[in-house]
Design an enzyme around this catalytic site. Sequence first.
Site, PDB file in Angstrom:
ATOM      1  N   ASP A 297       0.858  -1.184   0.000  1.00 31.77           N
ATOM      2  CA  ASP A 297       0.000   0.000   0.000  1.00 31.77           C
ATOM      3  C   ASP A 297       0.891   1.230   0.000  1.00 31.77           C
ATOM      4  O   ASP A 297       1.843   1.306   0.780  1.00 31.77           O
ATOM      5  CB  ASP A 297      -0.890  -0.020   1.249  1.00 31.77           C
ATOM      6  CG  ASP A 297      -2.074   0.920   1.170  1.00 31.77           C
ATOM      7  OD1 ASP A 297      -1.953   1.968   0.516  1.00 31.77           O
ATOM      8  OD2 ASP A 297      -3.116   0.619   1.779  1.00 31.77           O
TER       9      ASP A 297
ATOM     10  N   ARG B 220      -0.657   4.415   0.041  1.00 26.32           N
ATOM     11  CA  ARG B 220      -1.526   5.551   0.334  1.00 26.32           C
ATOM     12  C   ARG B 220      -0.987   6.405   1.482  1.00 26.32           C
ATOM     13  O   ARG B 220      -1.210   7.601   1.515  1.00 26.32           O
ATOM     14  CB  ARG B 220      -2.936   5.068   0.661  1.00 26.32           C
ATOM     15  CG  ARG B 220      -3.708   4.609  -0.550  1.00 26.32           C
ATOM     16  CD  ARG B 220      -5.045   4.044  -0.161  1.00 26.32           C
ATOM     17  NE  ARG B 220      -4.904   2.802   0.601  1.00 26.32           N
ATOM     18  CZ  ARG B 220      -5.932   2.111   1.072  1.00 26.32           C
ATOM     19  NH1 ARG B 220      -7.160   2.551   0.883  1.00 26.32           N
ATOM     20  NH2 ARG B 220      -5.740   0.995   1.731  1.00 26.32           N
TER      21      ARG B 220
END
Length: 417
Positions: free
Chosen positions: A329, A331
Amino acid sequence: MDSPQPSSHIRLTSHPGQGAAGAPALRWGEADPAARGPVVGSTAQRSQRNVIGAHSGSYGVYRALAVAAGSLPRGHVADLTNTAPTDPVGPYPAWGDAQRIVSIDPWGASVQSVFADYLARGYDIRPTIAVTKAHIHLPEIRQAIAFQRLAPDGRILLEDGSAAVTKIAIEPVWWLPGVAARFGVAEADLRRALFEETGGMYPELVTRSDLEVFLPPIGGQTLYVFGALRALADPSITLTARVHDECNGSDVFGSDICTCRPYLTHAIEECVQGAQQGGVGLIAYSRKEGRALGEVTKFLVYNARKRQEGGDRADRYFLRTECVAGVQDMRFQELMPDVLHWLGIRKIHRLVSMSNDKYDAITASGIEVGERVKIPDALVPADARVEIEAKIAAGYFTDGSVPSDDDLARIKGRALE
């Protein structure tokens, strides 16, 4: 590491301003906009520039194409007449706190008023935030009305099934010392990584240490507020909120491989209901497609997951992403709370999210969170069940407790079927 402090002086530089209008000083974290100074990313008046990059983020490339094609005059200056926000925002105490807000310009919506003198002197200053009114139409909301979960009230929810919102668009504006501090890295290392990983697109990152603000070529955020915008800053008014990261395939086209659209529309229903009951609702939508890995990478991972031996399995869900992208990830929620502080939010009474990363980032920034609302089981598409089970097994929030041994055994058993 110590938190960085806003600059209180102009550094000497080998790149002095040229022409009648030189670059204004930019002192991040000053509560007075006159002392803070405007963000100027003009490409037409280069002597005025006090940032790295250019306005409009990723759309700057399209602007370049328009200039090259002859459809946009080089040096066009925006006419900002009647573009001011439909609803005023702030100022709030966090606007003058260099640690609370590092990734957006608190004064970005009000440049027409707070920097009117600069505009009158010919400075090319562009808003990085816009506030307007709109109506949104969603079939899920009309369905909620049909099933009598919601009822039109003529204020928040209209008879045609549309919801009235205040809509806010925000472009990223990064104060590099503060961004580096959020991630616990040296500013020099951050600058070098940004320079190298964009193929040297912004040499000023490593040659202009006097320029502390960067306009990154990435997508921004859109906020949808249900109810009074000013109510967001009142902790006595119940706030229902969801921070949602972009998923084009599900959010727009209804792909059933994940729960993104169901969770988003469920949150909107919760926001409408909360606003109708005297509270206020907020959807913060960030452009971070495919966990900020991009849609191409996301689709490659889809193929890898479904073609592996034994089929799509919860216990290998994140592993396949890491094999393709090198990380599960990207983000990184460290910058996400900035927009909440810009809105003056001090408490979220009902956070419609199962993400511990988002919850932890919000609470670590000093915002109180009350109830956390999970997606109802009935809204999870059959093909997305493996996603939810993988997240639960990885420690995602369900009912406020760690998954039980029975839950984990059930998930593992289904994955091995």
